[in-house]
Scaffold this motif. Structure first.
Motif, mmCIF file in Angstrom:
data_model
loop_
_atom_site.group_PDB
_atom_site.id
_atom_site.type_symbol
_atom_site.label_atom_id
_atom_site.label_comp_id
_atom_site.label_asym_id
_atom_site.label_seq_id
_atom_site.Cartn_x
_atom_site.Cartn_y
_atom_site.Cartn_z
ATOM 1 N N ASP A 39 0.829 -1.213 0.000
ATOM 2 C CA ASP A 39 0.000 0.000 0.000
ATOM 3 C C ASP A 39 0.860 1.260 0.000
ATOM 4 O O ASP A 39 0.713 2.133 -0.862
ATOM 5 C CB ASP A 39 -0.918 -0.048 1.224
ATOM 6 C CG ASP A 39 -1.733 1.217 1.446
ATOM 7 O OD1 ASP A 39 -1.749 2.115 0.580
ATOM 8 O OD2 ASP A 39 -2.379 1.316 2.504
ATOM 9 N N ALA A 60 -6.303 5.749 -2.492
ATOM 10 C CA ALA A 60 -7.385 4.828 -2.833
ATOM 11 C C ALA A 60 -6.907 3.758 -3.819
ATOM 12 O O ALA A 60 -7.218 2.569 -3.658
ATOM 13 C CB ALA A 60 -8.572 5.594 -3.409
ATOM 14 N N ILE A 63 -4.624 1.349 -1.973
ATOM 15 C CA ILE A 63 -5.402 0.468 -1.089
ATOM 16 C C ILE A 63 -6.082 -0.620 -1.894
ATOM 17 O O ILE A 63 -6.126 -1.782 -1.480
ATOM 18 C CB ILE A 63 -6.425 1.275 -0.269
ATOM 19 C CG1 ILE A 63 -5.725 2.146 0.766
ATOM 20 C CG2 ILE A 63 -7.419 0.353 0.422
ATOM 21 C CD1 ILE A 63 -6.642 3.143 1.447
ATOM 22 N N THR A 67 -5.517 -4.475 -1.372
ATOM 23 C CA THR A 67 -6.674 -5.291 -0.998
ATOM 24 C C THR A 67 -6.717 -6.588 -1.793
ATOM 25 O O THR A 67 -7.054 -7.639 -1.259
ATOM 26 C CB THR A 67 -7.973 -4.487 -1.175
ATOM 27 O OG1 THR A 67 -7.915 -3.343 -0.324
ATOM 28 C CG2 THR A 67 -9.197 -5.311 -0.821
ATOM 29 N N VAL A 102 -11.765 0.573 3.151
ATOM 30 C CA VAL A 102 -11.093 1.627 2.369
ATOM 31 C C VAL A 102 -11.652 2.988 2.766
ATOM 32 O O VAL A 102 -10.898 3.939 2.989
ATOM 33 C CB VAL A 102 -11.246 1.392 0.842
ATOM 34 C CG1 VAL A 102 -10.835 2.618 0.056
ATOM 35 C CG2 VAL A 102 -10.428 0.191 0.408
#
Length: 180
Positions: A39, A60, A63, A67, A102
């Protein structure tokens, strides 16, 4: 011998028993540490290059990539003995829980930048970067991690569905069983 078994073999007995008891949480933390590096590496790469004026967008994107890595590692390692849903259903639930996480992760960064105005020209570049790291990579990540652990255990990889996956022995269960 698996990595977990090797690590357990080097721990003193009281600590080993605690590690075996909380192995799922420890594995989740290792996955979290790995995805933390993914990240932040991607975030800083993006925000220090072509997404410099949009740090929240850069975060974003970072992330989302982390993820995907998290899903693979959590499904195949952290929560290996849980779950048992059809993969598409499980993935959809994982990404739904992660989507909420998130949003939770981005709230402190958004507040730091746009509510508290901890950005250039209001503060120095150094203060901006420290505030971004503290809010986006520490506070936001810790809040999201707590929610994600709870949500994954509760909805994505529930224990009551784990019987199907427990039938296949893992290196961890064999190691833990031999240590008891």
């Amino acid at each position: 011998m698996a990595v977990v078994g090797t690590v357990l073999a080097h721990l003193p007995e009281p600590l080993r028993a605690l590690a075996v008891k909380h192995r799922e949480l420890l594995k989740f933390a290792v996955v979290g540490g790995t995805t933390f590096l993914v990240d932040n590496g991607i975030w800083y790469l993006l925000k220090l290059t072509f997404l410099a004026p949009k740090p929240t967008t850069a975060k974003a994107i970072a992330i989302m990539i982390a993820t995907i890595v998290s899903y693979i590692l959590n499904r195949e390692w952290s929560f290996r003995t849980r779950g048992g849903r059809e993969r598409a259903h499980e993935a959809a639930l994982f990404f739904l829980v992660s989507g909420v996480a998130v949003a939770i992760n981005l709230i402190p960064l958004y507040m730091s930048r746009y509510v508290f105005h901890l950005e250039v020209p209001h503060v120095s570049r150094f203060v901006q970067e420290v505030a971004d790291f503290a809010s986006g990579s520490v506070i936001g990540m810790l809040l999201a991690m707590a929610f994600r652990f709870w949500g994954l255990r509760r909805w994505v990889f529930p224990d009551e569905l784990g019987r199907k996956r427990r039938d296949v022995p893992t290196d961890d269960t064999a190691t833990a069983g031999s240590r008891r």
